[in-house]
Design a protein around this motif. Sequence first.
Motif, PDB file in Angstrom:
ATOM      1  N   ALA A  37       0.726  -1.280  -0.199  1.00 23.34           N
ATOM      2  CA  ALA A  37      -0.264  -0.270  -0.044  1.00 23.34           C
ATOM      3  C   ALA A  37       1.108   1.650  -0.331  1.00 23.34           C
ATOM      4  N   LEU A  38       2.036   0.748   0.968  1.00 22.39           N
ATOM      5  CA  LEU A  38       2.947   2.025   0.779  1.00 22.39           C
ATOM      6  C   LEU A  38       3.676   2.310  -0.386  1.00 22.39           C
ATOM      7  N   ALA A  39       3.810   1.991  -1.005  1.00 22.75           N
ATOM      8  CA  ALA A  39       4.667   1.594  -2.344  1.00 22.75           C
ATOM      9  C   ALA A  39       3.335   1.900  -3.341  1.00 22.75           C
ATOM     10  N   GLY A  40       2.209   1.745  -3.474  1.00 27.13           N
ATOM     11  CA  GLY A  40       1.102   1.823  -4.574  1.00 27.13           C
ATOM     12  C   GLY A  40       1.240   0.660  -5.826  1.00 27.13           C
ATOM     13  N   CYS A  41       1.429   1.381  -6.780  1.00 27.74           N
ATOM     14  CA  CYS A  41       1.162   0.691  -7.859  1.00 27.74           C
ATOM     15  C   CYS A  41       2.740   0.327  -8.756  1.00 27.74           C
ATOM     16  N   GLY A  42       2.877  -0.750  -8.334  1.00 25.56           N
ATOM     17  CA  GLY A  42       4.297  -0.843  -9.367  1.00 25.56           C
ATOM     18  C   GLY A  42       4.122  -1.536 -10.823  1.00 25.56           C
ATOM     19  N   CYS A  43       3.044  -1.168 -11.520  1.00 28.30           N
ATOM     20  CA  CYS A  43       2.826  -1.403 -13.067  1.00 28.30           C
ATOM     21  C   CYS A  43       3.712  -1.259 -13.629  1.00 28.30           C
TER      22      CYS A  43
END
Length: 52
Positions: A37-43
């Motif tokens: 959640a902290l990193a957000g989307c890694g796409c």
Amino acid sequence: MKSSNDLTAAADQPCEECGQFGTLEIAGRSLCPDCVALAGCGCAGHGEDEAE
């Protein structure tokens, strides 16, 4: 039917970032839901600034 994009939960695997147990395997890394959640989307392509 499983695809390579499915998430795999691992209760006994520590998070690679914070060490918390109860991780998800995402893109070959074991991360807890909080760190995901902290990193957000890694796409690929998401979160990049568009050229003006």
